[in-house]
Enzyme design. Structure first.
Site, mmCIF file in Angstrom:
data_model
loop_
_atom_site.group_PDB
_atom_site.id
_atom_site.type_symbol
_atom_site.label_atom_id
_atom_site.label_comp_id
_atom_site.label_asym_id
_atom_site.label_seq_id
_atom_site.Cartn_x
_atom_site.Cartn_y
_atom_site.Cartn_z
ATOM 1 N N ARG A 69 39.399 40.924 43.282
ATOM 2 C CA ARG A 69 40.082 42.120 43.020
ATOM 3 C C ARG A 69 39.825 42.438 41.744
ATOM 4 O O ARG A 69 40.049 41.532 40.766
ATOM 5 C CB ARG A 69 41.343 42.337 43.502
ATOM 6 C CG ARG A 69 41.636 42.106 44.845
ATOM 7 C CD ARG A 69 41.191 43.199 45.772
ATOM 8 N NE ARG A 69 41.990 44.574 45.299
ATOM 9 C CZ ARG A 69 41.637 45.781 45.654
ATOM 10 N NH1 ARG A 69 40.548 46.129 46.470
ATOM 11 N NH2 ARG A 69 42.563 46.962 45.451
ATOM 12 N N HIS B 90 33.479 32.251 35.270
ATOM 13 C CA HIS B 90 32.221 33.198 35.804
ATOM 14 C C HIS B 90 31.000 32.112 35.824
ATOM 15 O O HIS B 90 30.630 31.321 35.050
ATOM 16 C CB HIS B 90 31.975 34.236 34.710
ATOM 17 C CG HIS B 90 31.058 35.201 35.078
ATOM 18 N ND1 HIS B 90 31.185 36.154 36.050
ATOM 19 C CD2 HIS B 90 29.635 35.215 34.762
ATOM 20 C CE1 HIS B 90 29.937 36.671 36.193
ATOM 21 N NE2 HIS B 90 29.390 36.287 35.421
ATOM 22 N N ARG C 118 45.841 50.411 43.418
ATOM 23 C CA ARG C 118 45.525 49.273 42.744
ATOM 24 C C ARG C 118 46.976 49.034 42.022
ATOM 25 O O ARG C 118 47.195 47.793 41.867
ATOM 26 C CB ARG C 118 44.318 49.451 41.557
ATOM 27 C CG ARG C 118 43.942 48.126 41.332
ATOM 28 C CD ARG C 118 42.708 48.521 40.272
ATOM 29 N NE ARG C 118 41.625 49.080 41.005
ATOM 30 C CZ ARG C 118 40.689 48.288 41.752
ATOM 31 N NH1 ARG C 118 40.918 47.103 42.075
ATOM 32 N NH2 ARG C 118 39.656 48.904 42.403
#
Ligand code: GRF
Length: 217
Positions: free
Chosen positions: A92, A110, A66
């Site tokens: 991600r 969101h 990551r």
């Protein structure tokens, strides 16, 4: 002052398209300088190219971990002289290192009224709970997922025959209105992150409520 903005996507990019449209219509003190995807096949990359925006794919699968992916992301953003990042369906999880580095300069949309329904399947969970209002939220990104300080929210009613699809369709219309509005707020200094909270440059009218069921029927 026009701020250089990057949009990070992984998929179809409908929110990205609404941000590009608002910036190109000069509705925003922002220039969408880069659309970046971790998936080379993301549908949104083609849409961005068609709109004349610079695009870049950095395939996360090409990196051992990551952190190294996030470093490549950070380097690309710096090369393009980016001031603000909008996550728009970017699938991600970003490392704490990256999130801290872009603290106060990275926002996300969101599909729920946070802090309700962090994570996925927000519309299904709202229907299961029987809530009569639902919506979307734009927030600063912090290391904890979907937990950042809130910049703007839009509310929609939930009606008796709603399905996940009908509710999602009602919410996404508001996402496309809300995200450009929130980006404007951070670009022009109306909203900024200070000591873990959003500070607004001015207040606003406290009138106007949404009743669900509507009181007009
Ligand atoms: C949107 O529902 C957004 O709220 C969420 O991911 C979805 C992305 O859709 N973060 P799109 O790619 O912008 O169409």
């Amino acid at each position: 002052m026009t701020r250089r903005v990057a949009i990070l996507i992984s998929g179809r990019g409908s929110n990205m398209a609404s941000l590009i449209e608002a910036a190109q219509a000069a509705d925003l003190p922002a220039e969408i300088a880069l659309v970046l995807s971790n998936r080379p096949d993301a549908e949104g990359l083609e849409r961005a190219k068609d709109a004349g925006i610079a695009t870049l794919a950095i395939d996360h699968k090409a990196f051992p971990d990551r952190e190294s992916f996030d470093r490549a992301l950070d380097a690309a953003l710096n090369e393009h002289d980016i001031a603000f990042i909008c996550l728009a369906g970017f699938m991600r999880v970003l490392s704490d290192w990256f999130v801290e580095r872009w603290s106060g300069k990275m926002i996300n949309i969101h599909p729920s009224l946070l802090p309700l329904y962090r994570g996925t399947q927000t519309h299904r969970r709202a229907l299961e709970d029987g809530v009569l209002v639902h919506g979307c939220t734009v927030h600063f990104v912090v290391p904890e997922l979907d937990a950042g300080p809130i910049i703007a929210q839009a509310v929609v009613p939930v009606v008796p025959d709603d399905t996940e699809q009908s509710l999602a369709a009602r919410v996404i219309v508001q996402e496309h209105r809300l995200y450009p509005q929130a980006l404007r707020m951070i670009c022009d200094g109306m909203a900024r992150l200070q000591n873990g909270r959003v500070v607004f440059a001015r207040g606003w009218d406290a009138g106007g409520t949404l009743h669900s069921p509507s009181t007009h029927q």
